[in-house]
Every structure is written in C-alpha cells, then in structure tokens.
Design an enzyme around this catalytic site. Structure first.
Site, mmCIF file in Angstrom:
data_model
loop_
_atom_site.group_PDB
_atom_site.id
_atom_site.type_symbol
_atom_site.label_atom_id
_atom_site.label_comp_id
_atom_site.label_asym_id
_atom_site.label_seq_id
_atom_site.Cartn_x
_atom_site.Cartn_y
_atom_site.Cartn_z
ATOM 1 N N ASN A 135 0.743 -1.302 -0.038
ATOM 2 C CA ASN A 135 -0.036 0.103 0.068
ATOM 3 C C ASN A 135 0.931 1.180 0.050
ATOM 4 O OD1 ASN A 135 -2.834 -1.056 0.592
ATOM 5 N ND2 ASN A 135 -1.891 -2.223 2.072
ATOM 6 N N GLU A 136 1.104 1.711 -1.071
ATOM 7 C CA GLU A 136 2.108 2.971 -1.431
ATOM 8 C C GLU A 136 1.379 4.131 -1.096
ATOM 9 O OE1 GLU A 136 5.094 2.334 -1.705
ATOM 10 O OE2 GLU A 136 5.538 0.498 -3.352
ATOM 11 N N PRO A 137 2.151 5.229 -0.721
ATOM 12 C CA PRO A 137 1.528 6.577 -0.501
ATOM 13 C C PRO A 137 0.191 6.888 -1.383
ATOM 14 C CG PRO A 137 3.487 6.688 -0.369
ATOM 15 C CD PRO A 137 3.666 5.530 -0.994
ATOM 16 N N SER A 185 -2.596 5.408 -0.618
ATOM 17 C CA SER A 185 -3.335 4.247 -0.534
ATOM 18 C C SER A 185 -4.469 4.867 0.837
ATOM 19 C CB SER A 185 -2.790 3.088 0.167
ATOM 20 O OG SER A 185 -2.037 2.676 -1.058
ATOM 21 N N THR A 206 10.153 1.840 -3.746
ATOM 22 C CA THR A 206 10.117 0.561 -3.542
ATOM 23 C C THR A 206 10.691 -0.317 -4.774
ATOM 24 O OG1 THR A 206 8.083 1.035 -2.409
ATOM 25 C CG2 THR A 206 8.386 -1.183 -3.225
#
Ligand code: F6R
Length: 659
Positions: free
Chosen positions: A177-179, A181, A196
């Site tokens: 869950n990247e920025p 999310s 990532t």
C-alpha cells in the site's frame, strides 16, 4: 540535578554511558519497544506467535497469521523453524495469508514471494499446503478483481487474521500500500512506487527486471487483524518510522493508519528508532540525564536548527528551544558554547595516525609510536577508497606501515559482460603466447554459453564467479597501489560467508573469524579501521564489522591489543552525526582529486554498477559530496572552512556493542 561533566574528545569518550534514565514517550502515537538487537526481538515475537499457536491447539482451533516477506521478518521465521525442529512446535492448525505478491510473477521464480516463503518458512514446517494463501501473480488481468475479492472472503471465512506481521517500506508502505492508499482499501492490484522498485533492485539486479505492479492486501484488510506487530530494523528505516509513529495519520504515509489500531505494537532497534523525538532530542520530551555526549548533541542540534555558529548561541536560544536545563546548570551559554566548540575543534586533525613529538592531550590519536602499524578493513574491494581514501593517502604519506585487507571478493557486483570480456581477453592472450588452443578455448566456450543462457537470478558457475572476483581484486590492488600501499601489505581475505553467489549471505562462521584473527596477529596493529556503516542494504558491512569486533575481542590476551585502537568509518550509504565524530580528517582540493582517481580504479563499479542501491549517483560522486557536506557542516558550526572532511568514531571493542 543530573551531573553534566564534559570530557575532552580523546579516547575516554568511549566510556560514555548512553543510557537516558529519564525518557518520556509523549510524541509517539503507537506503543514502540526498542530492542538491543533484531535477533532478540525476533525471538520474542516468534515466542508470542508460538504461544498463540499452542493456545489455539489446546482449544482445537486454528489460528490465522498474516505474513510479510522482505528482510524484516526473516529472523522471526528462522526462530519459528527452530522451535518447530527443536521444541516440537507444530503448525498443523495454522492458516496463513501473505500480504502481497509481485504482478506478474511466476511462483517458480526465485523472485516470487511464494519462493521466499517456501525458502524461509513453509518448506521447513508441517503446515498443510492447503492452509497457505499467497496472492497469485499469474492471474489474468481480467480475473484480478474477482481474485482479490475472493482473497478477502477467504480471510473472512478463515475467521479473520489473528496476528499480522508487518515490515515498513521507505515510502511508508505496509504490504504494497504505497502513498496514496486509503484506509478503506482492500486487496487489489497496485502500482509500485519508484522508491520501492529501487529497493527491490538488490534482488532483481537490473531495474528493467523489477515488476511494476503487485497484488496487495489493503489498509482496511490489515487494520481488521486482531493484533499487529510492525517491525523495523536499521538506520534506513529511522526517518519513515518516525513519520509513521509520530506524524499525522495520512495516506501519504500509509503506515500511519496503524495509529488507528487498538492492538498494534511497534518493535525496532536502536538505529531504527534514532529519529524518534525521545531518542533524537530527548530534551524536548522530558527531564534529561545529561552527559557530555548528549550536551554536544543538543548544542550541535541547536546551532543547526537556528543556523547560527555555536559561539553565537545565546541564553535565549537555549531557553526558547527546550534547553533551559543546560543554562540552569552552567549559568551561561558562553560556558557551554566554548566547551562544545573546543570539543569539536579537537576532533580535527591532519594527522590521522597521530602527530609525532606533539602534545597529544587534545588530539584524537596518540603521538606515539610515531610510525604506527595500521590495518584498514574494507568489506567490499572499494570501500577503503570510497570511505577513507583521503585518510589512507595521508597515513601512507606520513610514513605509517599501512596494510589493507579486502574482506570479501565482491564478485556478485560485476556485470556479466565484464566477465565475458576478461574471459575473451584471457583466451586471446593465451593464443598470442602460442599456448595450445584448447587449454582455455573450451573453458571460454562454456563460459560464453552459460552467460548466453543465464536468466535473472541464476547463480554464476564457479569459473565466472572467480573471474568476477579477480576483476575486483585487480581493481582493488591498483587503487591501493595508487595510494602507495606496498603489494605485500594488500590482502584479499575472501571471507567464506560471502561466497553464496547471491545477495543473501551466510552467517559469519569460525572460519571467517579465524581469517581476520590470523591477519591481526600477524600485523599486530596500533590502529584498525573498519566500516561501521551499518545501513548497508545487503548486510555485508554489518557482518564484516561483527567479524572484526569478534576477532578483536577474542584476542584480548595478546600483548599488542592494549595499544590497538579501533576507528570506524562510514561508507557510501551513511554518515556519522557531527556529535558522534571523534576524528575529522580535512582533505585539500588536491587530496580530494587524488581520492577520486583511486575510486576510478574500480572500473567495474563505474557508471552503472550492478548494485547501485537507491542512490542515482556514482560512488565517487556520493563520496565527494558527502565529504564536502561534512566540511560544510563543520564550517556552519563556526569551525574552519575546509574543502572536505572524512570522519571517524573510535570504538572501544572491549566495552560492548555500538548503540
Ligand atoms: C512484504 C511487504 C513490504 C515489506 C517492506 C519492508 O511482504 O509487504 O511491505 O514489509 O517493503 O521490506 P524489508 O523488510 O525488505 O525492508
């Protein structure tokens, strides 16, 4: 009132007590426990998981674990496997759901999380295969949404996740869950953040090979777990951990949503928590147990925060920035300023091996003996020149007996095309010498064929690994020779722990330690330099340092060891804080250029090395910018203006581990 004793910046500083008796946690919005080591913590987490598994077994129930991959949880898995083997811990009632999988990804690939989980856990325990759930990286694009809602349903049918293990990415992601999310997100296909993907480069070698997408559980899925352990080890996690723990809840730092969970525990180590307010600026949190190191840290912090040289700081500056305790103790800012200014001034020396026949009471190194025996340990074949090339040049110029020991072969960090080029060179050269054709020609064909068929992640055949090692050996010899180190003082230790052919290394063994001990007892050094660069993403530096420390501590009976000082330098990934530095060696513009030339000898690492880490710059650029920045920091504190500075911290190996 706590005592506030100043000490000079010579070796006695190593005895400093780092324990802060009065620590408050008022900035933290999740419970954080700081452990002495990730091993100790991982054992404890594994024990509490084992306890939960056994309790459920007594009630004839299953338990649902949410699992993460990556470097963070591996020691927890090791401990669980150990408990299975040695203590009869059964996993027959365990159901698992992994957080994520790359998309697209074949389960047989060495890069798949299926492979990871099998290697670290599932292949070694008695979990029924049907109880294992990992998102399917081969699913058709059209079926993904169905697959994801079924994953959610399967978790629900299993009774929900009882214990969720999480790591945290540098972007603040949990799962993938990247920025961006949101807390309402569920299992879905996501795009990986560029940071990532850069971090994943260590496993995939080439950025083109790193997947762009992944399937991940959502924030909502994670928050539904009954209990969550968030783990974070090492300095490279410190800044993001602080934001997740102390910052506002925001989708820009997805891990901050964990603040909303009622049963979350954060577990980390000293380096991972270094940015938390209670550690970084404890005087802002509560009453402080002042000692000379902490006062230095506070004064440097104040000077940097206000952008004012130390000698210009006023009582008001101290009072308005949470440091009134210091003014109460010392009566005046002037007294504190002067002492810290002098302490920093005394770290600066152009004589890293000590200045012969000079008064050394305020110098970082002893004057005597005037000519010292020095061993510089370099984890990879280029760390010596990257990290302390200027100091190495000075030590040689000033007549010390300098030995350089390359701890590992560094063979995985050479491109295949370079290996082929050298193999071809050998073949052609032998032919020119009229050595019978078939001596090396057949070998060359085998090498050529292997490389043609080699797939991402394949381990090199031993001949190729050895060509790669020889390439790095030749480069390191050239660089050390260029710095004036005599050939007989250059050692290639080829420590066995490194020789796995992949990024994952073995643990340090007795054989590794013995190799280091042999060298030390042969040279009997007055000075040892080692990489204290614990943020190396591949863990090689950490292992190399541990091997040096352990070897020194096993040699305490030797008559020379009492005169042996250990200096730690930092490499391409990390720098000391100013207040941690005990020796600062200024470099002139000419010395900096010479250092650059020494780094250039490492041709296989130029332009685009196979393992550049997350920094786009070449190693020489990073080194120079770092050394220049250090000089700038010193200058901004009010000390003299130098072109560049290399910095070291002395470590008393007889008195325990570094904080
Ligand atoms: C892994 C995962 C990620 C990692 C995170 C930290 O399944 O979902 O969130 O936990 O990227 O990775 P490491 O532990 O390698 O630092």
């Amino acid at each position: 009132m706590p005592t506030t004793q100043f000490r000079t910046s010579n070796g006695s500083l190593n005895q400093v007590d780092h324990d802060l008796r009065y620590t408050y946690k008022s900035f933290e919005k999740m419970p954080v426990r700081i452990w002495g080591s990730s091993d100790e913590c991982s054992d404890n987490i594994a024990r509490s998981i084992a306890l939960a598994i056994r309790q459920k077994q007594q009630d004839n129930q299953s338990i649902v674990l949410g699992l993460a991959t990556g470097s963070t949880p591996t020691k927890v898995y090791d401990a669980l496997v150990r408990m299975h083997n040695e203590e009869g811990l059964s996993f027959h009632n365990v159901v698992t759901f992994n957080l994520d999988e790359y998309y697209t990804m074949r389960p047989e690939s060495v890069h798949s999380y299926v492979h990871f989980m099998n290697e670290y856990l599932f292949n070694h325990i008695d979990i029924p295969k049907e109880n294992i759930h990992i998102p399917d990286g081969t699913i058709d694009m059209d079926d993904i949404s169905n697959f994801c809602s079924n994953y959610e349903k399967a978790i629900k049918v299993a009774g929900g996740i009882d214990i969720q293990i999480l790591g945290i990415g540098r972007t603040g992601h949990i799962g993938f869950n990247e920025p961006g999310s949101w807390e309402t997100s569920e299992t879905r296909l996501v795009k990986l953040d560029n940071i990532t993907r850069q971090d994943a480069l260590a496993d995939f070698n080439l950025s083109e090979n790193v997947p762009v997408h992944a399937i991940t559980m959502g924030i909502k899925t994670i928050l539904k777990a009954k209990k969550i352990f968030l783990l974070a080890w090492g300095g490279h996690k410190a800044s993001i951990l602080k934001q997740a723990v102390e910052g506002p809840i925001t989708s820009a730092i997805p891990a901050s949503f964990l603040q909303m969970h009622s049963n979350i525990q954060v577990h980390s180590d000293a380096a991972g928590t270094a940015e938390l307010t209670r550690k970084k600026t404890p005087w802002l949190v509560g009453m402080t147990n002042w000692n000379s190191d902490l006062i230095c840290k506070a004064v440097v912090w104040l000077s940097q925060k206000l952008n004012k040289p130390i000698l210009k700081l006023t009582g008001e500056d101290y009072n308005e920035n949470g440091l009134s305790e210091l003014i109460l103790e010392y009566d005046s800012a002037y007294e504190i300023n002067l002492q810290i200014f002098n302490r920093l001034q005394h770290t600066i020396t152009g004589w890293p091996g000590g200045k012969p026949d000079a008064d050394d009471s305020n110098r970082p190194e002893r004057a005597e003996p005037g000519k010292k025996r020095v061993v510089i340990f370099s984890p990879h074949p280029d760390d010596d020149v990257i990290s302390m090339g200027g100091t190495l040049l000075r030590l040689v110029d000033q007549g010390h007996d300098v030995h350089v020991a390359y701890q590992t072969s560094g063979n995985i960090a050479v491109h295949d095309h370079d290996a082929l080029r050298f193999a071809e060179f050998t073949k052609d050269f032998l032919a020119q010498l009229n050595v019978p054709d078939d001596v090396f020609a057949k070998e060359y064909e085998r090498i050529h064929n292997f490389l043609k068929k080699k797939k991402v992640g394949d381990t090199d055949m031993s001949e190729i690994a050895s060509i790669k090692g020889l390439i790095r050996k030749g480069e390191a010899s050239s660089a050390a020779r260029f710095c004036g180190v005599p050939d007989e003082n250059i050692y290639f230790l080829n420590m066995p722990f490194y020789e796995t052919g992949s990024v994952r290394k073995q643990e340090i063994s007795e054989d590794d330690i013995q190799i280091i001990k042999n060298l030390l007892t042969e040279v009997k050094p007055h000075q040892v330099y080692a990489a204290g660069d614990l943020a190396d993403p591949h863990d090689t530096h950490r292992k190399c340092l541990n091997a040096v420390m352990q070897s020194l501590s096993e040699l305490t009976e030797e008559d020379w060891i009492g005169d042996c000082w250990l200096w730690l330098y930092r490499g391409a990934w990390h720098e000391w804080r100013i207040d941690e530095i005990q020796m600062a060696v200024p470099l002139s513009p000419t010395e900096l250029m010479k250092k650059r030339q020494a780094i250039f000898m490492h041709q296989s690492q130029k332009d685009k090395p196979p393992f550049p880490g997350s920094d786009e710059r070449e190693f020489w650029q990073r080194a120079e910018e770092r050394n220049r920045l250090m000089a700038k920091h010193y200058n901004e504190l009010g000390l003299a203006e130098y072109e560049a500075i290399e910095a070291f911290r002395r470590y008393d190996f007889q008195s325990g581990p570094i904080d």
